[in-house]
Design a protein around this motif. Sequence first.
Motif, PDB file in Angstrom:
ATOM      1  N   VAL A 138       0.853  -1.186   0.000  1.00 58.36           N
ATOM      2  CA  VAL A 138       0.000   0.000   0.000  1.00 58.36           C
ATOM      3  C   VAL A 138       0.892   1.241   0.000  1.00 58.36           C
ATOM      4  N   VAL A 139       0.801   2.047  -1.058  1.00 60.39           N
ATOM      5  CA  VAL A 139       1.625   3.252  -1.144  1.00 60.39           C
ATOM      6  C   VAL A 139       1.206   4.228  -0.049  1.00 60.39           C
ATOM      7  N   PRO A 140       2.119   5.102   0.403  1.00 53.31           N
ATOM      8  CA  PRO A 140       1.816   5.990   1.522  1.00 53.31           C
ATOM      9  C   PRO A 140       0.536   6.814   1.376  1.00 53.31           C
ATOM     10  N   ALA A 141       0.274   7.366   0.214  1.00 51.91           N
ATOM     11  CA  ALA A 141      -0.935   8.174   0.038  1.00 51.91           C
ATOM     12  C   ALA A 141      -2.189   7.327   0.217  1.00 51.91           C
ATOM     13  N   ASP A 142      -2.144   6.070  -0.197  1.00 50.49           N
ATOM     14  CA  ASP A 142      -3.301   5.182  -0.045  1.00 50.49           C
ATOM     15  C   ASP A 142      -3.522   4.774   1.404  1.00 50.49           C
TER      16      ASP A 142
END
Length: 177
Positions: A138-142
């Motif tokens: 999970v990418v940080p923004a998500d």
Amino acid sequence: MKLHLLVLLAALAVSACDEMSDQPRYDEYAPSTLFPDGKSMQSPPAGTMARGDPEPLTSLRERPPMSLALLKRGQERFGIYCTPCHDAAGTGHGTVPSRGFPNPPSFHIQRLVDAPSRYFVDVITHGHGVMYSYADRVVPADRWAITAYIRALQLSANTPVAALSRAERTRLREASP
């Protein structure tokens, strides 16, 4: 006799495993017929990032402003990564726990309702208890988007139907089985 035979078989087994040390490969700057541009070293695909890249980590530190787009992204990511264990309502009764894995806590218990939003981002990043880290998935923004959606689930579970508008109540009745 048995010991000699065992040692011989072990030596044969070890010598048979050497195929991996002599594999064909390209050196970094060597020409290549594999790719259309003739280079063996290729640029990384769009959207990839190096570990420790400061740009995505900045988005992890800074909470994005609440928006409908953020909630929709969070709902989508929650459905992909969280629903198997936490279920769609966030109660902790997903399909994974139904097959013997420990139930995660419900997002609706008071401890998690009172927890700061950063807590959910940290749990997604580092894991907690039997939940492993999702930092590589999970990418940080998500992570912030999922957290926003968890907050929406918590609010929706405790909102009385009477607080909804007439149109919202109609939609809720139509959506109910």
